[in-house]
Write a protein that holds these residues in place. Sequence first.
Motif, PDB file in Angstrom:
ATOM      1  N   THR A 113       0.811  -1.162   0.066  1.00 53.36           N
ATOM      2  CA  THR A 113       0.104   0.150   0.054  1.00 53.36           C
ATOM      3  C   THR A 113       0.670   1.276   0.092  1.00 53.36           C
ATOM      4  O   THR A 113       1.948   1.223   0.489  1.00 53.36           O
ATOM      5  CB  THR A 113      -0.907  -0.118   1.153  1.00 53.36           C
ATOM      6  OG1 THR A 113      -1.811  -1.108   1.205  1.00 53.36           O
ATOM      7  CG2 THR A 113      -1.756   1.164   1.258  1.00 53.36           C
ATOM      8  N   ILE A 114       0.318   2.313  -0.683  1.00 54.38           N
ATOM      9  CA  ILE A 114       0.998   3.705  -0.567  1.00 54.38           C
ATOM     10  C   ILE A 114       0.158   4.497   0.388  1.00 54.38           C
ATOM     11  O   ILE A 114      -0.991   4.528   0.044  1.00 54.38           O
ATOM     12  CB  ILE A 114       1.114   4.149  -2.169  1.00 54.38           C
ATOM     13  CG1 ILE A 114       2.064   3.348  -2.775  1.00 54.38           C
ATOM     14  CG2 ILE A 114       1.512   5.845  -2.115  1.00 54.38           C
ATOM     15  CD1 ILE A 114       2.048   3.924  -4.509  1.00 54.38           C
ATOM     16  N   ALA A 115       0.902   5.289   1.190  1.00 58.84           N
ATOM     17  CA  ALA A 115       0.307   6.132   1.997  1.00 58.84           C
ATOM     18  C   ALA A 115       0.651   7.763   1.719  1.00 58.84           C
ATOM     19  O   ALA A 115       1.891   8.013   1.182  1.00 58.84           O
ATOM     20  CB  ALA A 115       0.397   5.821   3.404  1.00 58.84           C
ATOM     21  N   TYR A 116      -0.197   8.742   1.959  1.00 61.37           N
ATOM     22  CA  TYR A 116       0.062   9.957   1.579  1.00 61.37           C
ATOM     23  C   TYR A 116      -0.660  10.994   2.433  1.00 61.37           C
ATOM     24  O   TYR A 116      -1.785  10.567   3.174  1.00 61.37           O
ATOM     25  CB  TYR A 116      -0.115  10.408   0.145  1.00 61.37           C
ATOM     26  CG  TYR A 116      -1.574  10.489  -0.271  1.00 61.37           C
ATOM     27  CD1 TYR A 116      -2.381  11.385  -0.238  1.00 61.37           C
ATOM     28  CD2 TYR A 116      -2.299   9.284  -0.546  1.00 61.37           C
ATOM     29  CE1 TYR A 116      -3.727  11.402  -0.644  1.00 61.37           C
ATOM     30  CE2 TYR A 116      -3.820   9.143  -0.689  1.00 61.37           C
ATOM     31  CZ  TYR A 116      -4.412  10.475  -0.846  1.00 61.37           C
ATOM     32  OH  TYR A 116      -5.837  10.434  -0.941  1.00 61.37           O
ATOM     33  N   LEU A 137      -8.105  11.258  -3.417  1.00 57.45           N
ATOM     34  CA  LEU A 137      -7.605  10.208  -4.282  1.00 57.45           C
ATOM     35  C   LEU A 137      -7.688   8.681  -3.844  1.00 57.45           C
ATOM     36  O   LEU A 137      -7.640   7.904  -4.631  1.00 57.45           O
ATOM     37  CB  LEU A 137      -6.220  10.681  -4.295  1.00 57.45           C
ATOM     38  CG  LEU A 137      -5.401   9.955  -5.069  1.00 57.45           C
ATOM     39  CD1 LEU A 137      -5.328   9.902  -6.738  1.00 57.45           C
ATOM     40  CD2 LEU A 137      -3.848  10.356  -4.942  1.00 57.45           C
ATOM     41  N   ALA A 138      -7.849   8.433  -2.422  1.00 63.98           N
ATOM     42  CA  ALA A 138      -7.849   7.242  -1.751  1.00 63.98           C
ATOM     43  C   ALA A 138      -8.871   6.471  -2.183  1.00 63.98           C
ATOM     44  O   ALA A 138      -8.919   5.158  -2.270  1.00 63.98           O
ATOM     45  CB  ALA A 138      -7.845   7.247  -0.361  1.00 63.98           C
ATOM     46  N   ASN A 139      -9.980   7.275  -2.799  1.00 63.72           N
ATOM     47  CA  ASN A 139     -11.410   6.395  -3.193  1.00 63.72           C
ATOM     48  C   ASN A 139     -11.370   6.064  -4.560  1.00 63.72           C
ATOM     49  O   ASN A 139     -12.305   5.437  -5.118  1.00 63.72           O
ATOM     50  CB  ASN A 139     -12.324   7.169  -2.669  1.00 63.72           C
ATOM     51  CG  ASN A 139     -12.570   7.651  -1.367  1.00 63.72           C
ATOM     52  OD1 ASN A 139     -12.324   6.729  -0.535  1.00 63.72           O
ATOM     53  ND2 ASN A 139     -13.117   8.862  -1.202  1.00 63.72           N
ATOM     54  N   LEU A 140     -10.470   6.078  -5.408  1.00 62.31           N
ATOM     55  CA  LEU A 140     -10.225   6.177  -6.778  1.00 62.31           C
ATOM     56  C   LEU A 140      -9.685   4.693  -7.197  1.00 62.31           C
ATOM     57  O   LEU A 140      -8.710   4.077  -6.365  1.00 62.31           O
ATOM     58  CB  LEU A 140      -9.523   7.165  -7.729  1.00 62.31           C
ATOM     59  CG  LEU A 140      -9.995   8.597  -7.271  1.00 62.31           C
ATOM     60  CD1 LEU A 140      -9.217   9.440  -7.923  1.00 62.31           C
ATOM     61  CD2 LEU A 140     -11.333   8.866  -7.343  1.00 62.31           C
ATOM     62  N   ASP A 141     -10.156   4.230  -8.278  1.00 67.72           N
ATOM     63  CA  ASP A 141      -9.312   2.951  -9.017  1.00 67.72           C
ATOM     64  C   ASP A 141      -8.272   3.368  -9.797  1.00 67.72           C
ATOM     65  O   ASP A 141      -8.023   4.532 -10.031  1.00 67.72           O
ATOM     66  CB  ASP A 141     -10.464   1.970  -9.387  1.00 67.72           C
ATOM     67  CG  ASP A 141     -10.984   2.884 -10.748  1.00 67.72           C
ATOM     68  OD1 ASP A 141     -10.757   3.824 -11.048  1.00 67.72           O
ATOM     69  OD2 ASP A 141     -12.263   2.198 -11.142  1.00 67.72           O
ATOM     70  N   ILE A 142      -7.525   2.501 -10.342  1.00 67.97           N
ATOM     71  CA  ILE A 142      -6.605   2.601 -11.042  1.00 67.97           C
ATOM     72  C   ILE A 142      -6.879   3.643 -12.106  1.00 67.97           C
ATOM     73  O   ILE A 142      -6.036   4.685 -12.406  1.00 67.97           O
ATOM     74  CB  ILE A 142      -5.746   1.138 -11.590  1.00 67.97           C
ATOM     75  CG1 ILE A 142      -5.158   0.536 -10.800  1.00 67.97           C
ATOM     76  CG2 ILE A 142      -4.883   1.532 -12.652  1.00 67.97           C
ATOM     77  CD1 ILE A 142      -4.682  -0.995 -10.942  1.00 67.97           C
ATOM     78  N   LYS A 197      -3.505   5.279   0.552  1.00 68.52           N
ATOM     79  CA  LYS A 197      -4.308   5.398   1.770  1.00 68.52           C
ATOM     80  C   LYS A 197      -4.128   6.876   2.165  1.00 68.52           C
ATOM     81  O   LYS A 197      -2.828   7.097   2.122  1.00 68.52           O
ATOM     82  CB  LYS A 197      -4.046   4.440   2.846  1.00 68.52           C
ATOM     83  CG  LYS A 197      -4.656   3.113   2.550  1.00 68.52           C
ATOM     84  CD  LYS A 197      -6.048   3.018   2.578  1.00 68.52           C
ATOM     85  CE  LYS A 197      -6.746   1.555   2.499  1.00 68.52           C
ATOM     86  NZ  LYS A 197      -7.894   1.390   2.954  1.00 68.52           N
ATOM     87  N   HIS A 198      -5.047   7.837   2.645  1.00 64.11           N
ATOM     88  CA  HIS A 198      -4.791   8.871   2.933  1.00 64.11           C
ATOM     89  C   HIS A 198      -4.553   8.830   4.656  1.00 64.11           C
ATOM     90  O   HIS A 198      -5.304   8.059   5.074  1.00 64.11           O
ATOM     91  CB  HIS A 198      -6.000   9.700   2.604  1.00 64.11           C
ATOM     92  CG  HIS A 198      -5.728  11.175   2.885  1.00 64.11           C
ATOM     93  ND1 HIS A 198      -6.503  11.763   4.002  1.00 64.11           N
ATOM     94  CD2 HIS A 198      -5.054  12.329   2.432  1.00 64.11           C
ATOM     95  CE1 HIS A 198      -6.301  13.216   4.038  1.00 64.11           C
ATOM     96  NE2 HIS A 198      -5.442  13.439   3.016  1.00 64.11           N
ATOM     97  N   SER A 199      -3.624   9.808   4.920  1.00 62.33           N
ATOM     98  CA  SER A 199      -3.432   9.921   6.419  1.00 62.33           C
ATOM     99  C   SER A 199      -4.485  10.496   7.414  1.00 62.33           C
ATOM    100  O   SER A 199      -4.357  10.279   8.648  1.00 62.33           O
ATOM    101  CB  SER A 199      -1.960  10.432   6.582  1.00 62.33           C
ATOM    102  OG  SER A 199      -2.120  12.034   6.475  1.00 62.33           O
ATOM    103  N   GLY A 200      -5.179  11.289   6.762  1.00 58.53           N
ATOM    104  CA  GLY A 200      -6.232  12.165   7.367  1.00 58.53           C
ATOM    105  C   GLY A 200      -5.508  13.476   7.939  1.00 58.53           C
ATOM    106  O   GLY A 200      -6.487  14.288   8.377  1.00 58.53           O
ATOM    107  N   ILE A 201      -4.335  14.134   7.693  1.00 61.68           N
ATOM    108  CA  ILE A 201      -3.821  15.069   8.235  1.00 61.68           C
ATOM    109  C   ILE A 201      -2.920  15.802   7.103  1.00 61.68           C
ATOM    110  O   ILE A 201      -2.654  14.986   5.853  1.00 61.68           O
ATOM    111  CB  ILE A 201      -2.792  14.789   9.224  1.00 61.68           C
ATOM    112  CG1 ILE A 201      -1.548  13.938   8.813  1.00 61.68           C
ATOM    113  CG2 ILE A 201      -3.714  13.921  10.402  1.00 61.68           C
ATOM    114  CD1 ILE A 201      -0.464  13.887   9.956  1.00 61.68           C
TER     115      ILE A 201
END
Length: 276
Positions: A113-116, A137-142, A197-201
């Motif tokens: 997984t990639i986090a940002y 962006l975390a909700n999008l498919d390829i 995955k989005h960090s939320g911050i």
Amino acid sequence: MTTISCIIVNYNKEKFLQKAIMSVVNQTMPVTELIVADDGSTDGSRELITSLAHEYSQIKPILREQNLGVAANRDLAIRAAQSELITTLDGDDWYTPQKIEKEFLALQGSMETIAYSDVQLVRGEDESILYRDNSDLANLDIKQRLRWLANGSGSPLRDLLIPKELYIKAGGMQHGRNLYEDWDLQIRLAVCPNQWKHSGIVGINYRKTNSGLSTTSSRLRHIQAQYQVLMSNQELLKEHIGELGFWLAIVKLMLKVTRSALGIRSQLKRLRLGYQ
């Protein structure tokens, strides 16, 4: 235990470098190693890096004798990293205290997984000028992810937390591409069947200075660099977002050229009127 390396690249950013380094040292989740790769600075940066490395054992200096350019400097430093996960930082930017912890938690133990995090643009010393919320962006498919990146004409994402193995698989930073090299990499990463995955911050404070590459390069030079990124990835983009999707991204970029040219003409017209 999962290990994390942070790679800071620097060229003549002594004024801001200590803040960048200490923002990593003081993370709520410490990194295993902090590589500070200096690209032949002449402003005292190297002495600062050496001094801080004596004080903090996790700091590992790489002091290059010749300037390689930001992409090559960062790529070689990442490849030298010893950890399973990597993240990056420019020498004039800095992290918020929970950046790495929140991104690591977002991974939920997955090494696929990639986090940002979100990005706060800062002008001069510490004046906030623009906040970028990239949580969608975390909700999008390829396909959606690639379309989002291609139409962004230069990604607002910065300093992802990614598996080093995935970085290598994607081909890493392209040496010699010193504008939008991170956007180019993100396009190649986006085709991998990995969750983002989005960090939320807000995790990164991105400083806009008068000496950075993104500031000193002309608007047309920026557009040219963006065009080169899209064209070099055209086969990949066409495969996933289609021929039409690719050319729509190119058209959107060309409209920037038109607006830029009109802006220059308007400025010249005002100058001519001023001399009359």
